[in-house]
Motif scaffolding. Structure first.
Motif, PDB file in Angstrom:
ATOM      1  N   GLU A  34     -50.089 -35.046  61.574  1.00  0.00           N
ATOM      2  CA  GLU A  34     -49.016 -34.209  62.133  1.00  0.00           C
ATOM      3  C   GLU A  34     -48.916 -32.999  61.225  1.00  0.00           C
ATOM      4  O   GLU A  34     -48.358 -33.077  60.131  1.00  0.00           O
ATOM      5  CB  GLU A  34     -47.691 -34.966  62.140  1.00  0.00           C
ATOM      6  CG  GLU A  34     -47.615 -36.085  63.163  1.00  0.00           C
ATOM      7  CD  GLU A  34     -46.343 -36.904  62.992  1.00  0.00           C
ATOM      8  OE1 GLU A  34     -45.273 -36.311  62.764  1.00  0.00           O
ATOM      9  OE2 GLU A  34     -46.449 -38.137  63.043  1.00  0.00           O
ATOM     10  N   LEU A  35     -49.472 -31.886  61.681  1.00  0.00           N
ATOM     11  CA  LEU A  35     -49.640 -30.727  60.798  1.00  0.00           C
ATOM     12  C   LEU A  35     -48.607 -29.646  61.055  1.00  0.00           C
ATOM     13  O   LEU A  35     -48.216 -29.394  62.190  1.00  0.00           O
ATOM     14  CB  LEU A  35     -51.039 -30.133  61.009  1.00  0.00           C
ATOM     15  CG  LEU A  35     -52.206 -31.113  60.826  1.00  0.00           C
ATOM     16  CD1 LEU A  35     -53.519 -30.425  61.160  1.00  0.00           C
ATOM     17  CD2 LEU A  35     -52.244 -31.657  59.409  1.00  0.00           C
TER      18      LEU A  35
ATOM     19  N   ASN B 248     -49.149 -32.233  56.093  1.00  0.00           N
ATOM     20  CA  ASN B 248     -49.512 -33.304  57.029  1.00  0.00           C
ATOM     21  C   ASN B 248     -48.518 -34.448  56.869  1.00  0.00           C
ATOM     22  O   ASN B 248     -48.542 -35.163  55.867  1.00  0.00           O
ATOM     23  CB  ASN B 248     -50.936 -33.773  56.728  1.00  0.00           C
ATOM     24  CG  ASN B 248     -51.413 -34.838  57.687  1.00  0.00           C
ATOM     25  OD1 ASN B 248     -50.705 -35.235  58.601  1.00  0.00           O
ATOM     26  ND2 ASN B 248     -52.630 -35.319  57.457  1.00  0.00           N
ATOM     27  N   LYS B 249     -47.639 -34.613  57.867  1.00  0.00           N
ATOM     28  CA  LYS B 249     -46.649 -35.700  57.808  1.00  0.00           C
ATOM     29  C   LYS B 249     -47.191 -36.976  58.412  1.00  0.00           C
ATOM     30  O   LYS B 249     -46.529 -38.005  58.413  1.00  0.00           O
ATOM     31  CB  LYS B 249     -45.372 -35.282  58.550  1.00  0.00           C
ATOM     32  CG  LYS B 249     -44.547 -34.263  57.799  1.00  0.00           C
ATOM     33  CD  LYS B 249     -43.222 -34.048  58.507  1.00  0.00           C
ATOM     34  CE  LYS B 249     -42.377 -33.028  57.748  1.00  0.00           C
ATOM     35  NZ  LYS B 249     -41.450 -32.320  58.639  1.00  0.00           N
ATOM     36  N   GLY B 250     -48.398 -36.912  58.976  1.00  0.00           N
ATOM     37  CA  GLY B 250     -48.969 -38.064  59.650  1.00  0.00           C
ATOM     38  C   GLY B 250     -49.702 -39.000  58.712  1.00  0.00           C
ATOM     39  O   GLY B 250     -49.908 -38.697  57.534  1.00  0.00           O
ATOM     40  N   GLY B 251     -50.131 -40.140  59.257  1.00  0.00           N
ATOM     41  CA  GLY B 251     -50.779 -41.160  58.450  1.00  0.00           C
ATOM     42  C   GLY B 251     -52.287 -41.094  58.459  1.00  0.00           C
ATOM     43  O   GLY B 251     -52.955 -42.001  57.958  1.00  0.00           O
ATOM     44  N   ALA B 252     -52.866 -40.036  59.035  1.00  0.00           N
ATOM     45  CA  ALA B 252     -54.325 -39.890  59.032  1.00  0.00           C
ATOM     46  C   ALA B 252     -54.685 -38.517  58.486  1.00  0.00           C
ATOM     47  O   ALA B 252     -53.950 -37.551  58.701  1.00  0.00           O
ATOM     48  CB  ALA B 252     -54.872 -40.044  60.442  1.00  0.00           C
ATOM     49  N   GLU B 253     -55.807 -38.441  57.787  1.00  0.00           N
ATOM     50  CA  GLU B 253     -56.199 -37.136  57.249  1.00  0.00           C
ATOM     51  C   GLU B 253     -56.843 -36.295  58.349  1.00  0.00           C
ATOM     52  O   GLU B 253     -57.294 -36.796  59.368  1.00  0.00           O
ATOM     53  CB  GLU B 253     -57.107 -37.304  56.030  1.00  0.00           C
ATOM     54  CG  GLU B 253     -58.568 -37.356  56.308  1.00  0.00           C
ATOM     55  CD  GLU B 253     -59.413 -36.969  55.075  1.00  0.00           C
ATOM     56  OE1 GLU B 253     -58.982 -37.160  53.926  1.00  0.00           O
ATOM     57  OE2 GLU B 253     -60.526 -36.493  55.283  1.00  0.00           O
TER      58      GLU B 253
ATOM     59  N   HIS C 284     -50.119 -37.689  54.697  1.00  0.00           N
ATOM     60  CA  HIS C 284     -48.884 -37.587  53.919  1.00  0.00           C
ATOM     61  C   HIS C 284     -49.072 -36.659  52.724  1.00  0.00           C
ATOM     62  O   HIS C 284     -48.583 -36.927  51.628  1.00  0.00           O
ATOM     63  CB  HIS C 284     -48.417 -38.975  53.421  1.00  0.00           C
ATOM     64  CG  HIS C 284     -48.222 -39.965  54.526  1.00  0.00           C
ATOM     65  ND1 HIS C 284     -47.246 -39.826  55.489  1.00  0.00           N
ATOM     66  CD2 HIS C 284     -48.893 -41.100  54.841  1.00  0.00           C
ATOM     67  CE1 HIS C 284     -47.331 -40.837  56.341  1.00  0.00           C
ATOM     68  NE2 HIS C 284     -48.324 -41.622  55.971  1.00  0.00           N
ATOM     69  N   GLY C 285     -49.806 -35.566  52.928  1.00  0.00           N
ATOM     70  CA  GLY C 285     -50.084 -34.663  51.809  1.00  0.00           C
ATOM     71  C   GLY C 285     -50.102 -33.213  52.260  1.00  0.00           C
ATOM     72  O   GLY C 285     -49.694 -32.878  53.369  1.00  0.00           O
ATOM     73  N   GLN C 286     -50.596 -32.352  51.365  1.00  0.00           N
ATOM     74  CA  GLN C 286     -50.625 -30.928  51.622  1.00  0.00           C
ATOM     75  C   GLN C 286     -51.970 -30.330  51.241  1.00  0.00           C
ATOM     76  O   GLN C 286     -52.639 -30.820  50.331  1.00  0.00           O
ATOM     77  CB  GLN C 286     -49.553 -30.204  50.789  1.00  0.00           C
ATOM     78  CG  GLN C 286     -48.141 -30.417  51.268  1.00  0.00           C
ATOM     79  CD  GLN C 286     -47.151 -29.541  50.512  1.00  0.00           C
ATOM     80  OE1 GLN C 286     -47.304 -29.315  49.321  1.00  0.00           O
ATOM     81  NE2 GLN C 286     -46.148 -29.047  51.214  1.00  0.00           N
ATOM     82  N   LEU C 287     -52.312 -29.272  51.942  1.00  0.00           N
ATOM     83  CA  LEU C 287     -53.423 -28.417  51.548  1.00  0.00           C
ATOM     84  C   LEU C 287     -52.797 -27.069  51.226  1.00  0.00           C
ATOM     85  O   LEU C 287     -52.162 -26.454  52.089  1.00  0.00           O
ATOM     86  CB  LEU C 287     -54.435 -28.293  52.696  1.00  0.00           C
ATOM     87  CG  LEU C 287     -55.520 -27.225  52.532  1.00  0.00           C
ATOM     88  CD1 LEU C 287     -56.373 -27.483  51.296  1.00  0.00           C
ATOM     89  CD2 LEU C 287     -56.383 -27.161  53.788  1.00  0.00           C
ATOM     90  N   VAL C 288     -52.933 -26.614  49.976  1.00  0.00           N
ATOM     91  CA  VAL C 288     -52.246 -25.404  49.528  1.00  0.00           C
ATOM     92  C   VAL C 288     -53.258 -24.289  49.259  1.00  0.00           C
ATOM     93  O   VAL C 288     -54.228 -24.483  48.518  1.00  0.00           O
ATOM     94  CB  VAL C 288     -51.420 -25.699  48.250  1.00  0.00           C
ATOM     95  CG1 VAL C 288     -50.729 -24.430  47.755  1.00  0.00           C
ATOM     96  CG2 VAL C 288     -50.401 -26.791  48.511  1.00  0.00           C
TER      97      VAL C 288
END
Ligand code: CU
Length: 150
Positions: A29-30, A54-59, A94-98
């Protein structure tokens, strides 16, 4: 009989947890925050920065960037002061790309016009699984610092 029952129970549990994760957070979920382009000093090249959450559970994976303002947009990472072009960037579950000044960045090449402070540049970012997202990227001053806001 007891072993078979235990096996059946284990299979039922496995099936249950599988369908649970698929129905819950099984996809990316981007969303995009803080996009900006410093007004370029050069007539044919500009940089761009943003954060993808990304709030979702898959990359997912950022695979391409395009813009109406540039003939080509490339993605770069910066390692030990040296920048390197990359063909994709992972967006962890559940992470970020900055993308930020001094780190990962976008490079707008073969500019069709020179973006000016106060304008907005339309950027399309495409992901392997989630497809494209359109980002309106404001053009800031050449020395803009997002942590101070000017
Ligand atoms: Cu670069």
């Amino acid at each position: 009989m007891t072993a078979a029952a235990a096996l059946a129970a284990a299979l039922a549990l496995a099936g249950c947890s599988d369908s649970g994760s698929a129905a819950g957070s099984g996809k990316a979920e981007l969303s995009v925050s803080g996009p900006y382009m410093p007004q370029p000093v050069s007539a044919d090249m500009a940089a761009g920065f943003l954060t993808i959450t990304n709030k979702g559970g898959a990359e997912d994976e950022l695979t391409s960037v395009t813009s109406e303002v540039a003939g080509q947009v490339t993605m770069h990472s910066t390692m030990g002061g040296a920048m390197r072009q990359k063909s994709s960037f992972a967006v962890p579950a559940h992470g970020q790309l900055v993308f930020k000044s001094g780190g990962n960045h976008l490079m707008f090449e073969k500019l069709r016009r020179k973006p000016k402070q106060g304008q907005t540049v339309t950027v399309k970012i495409t992901f392997a699984k989630s497809g494209p997202l359109t980002v309106e990227m404001p053009v800031k001053s050449a020395t803009y610092n997002p942590s101070t806001g000017h």
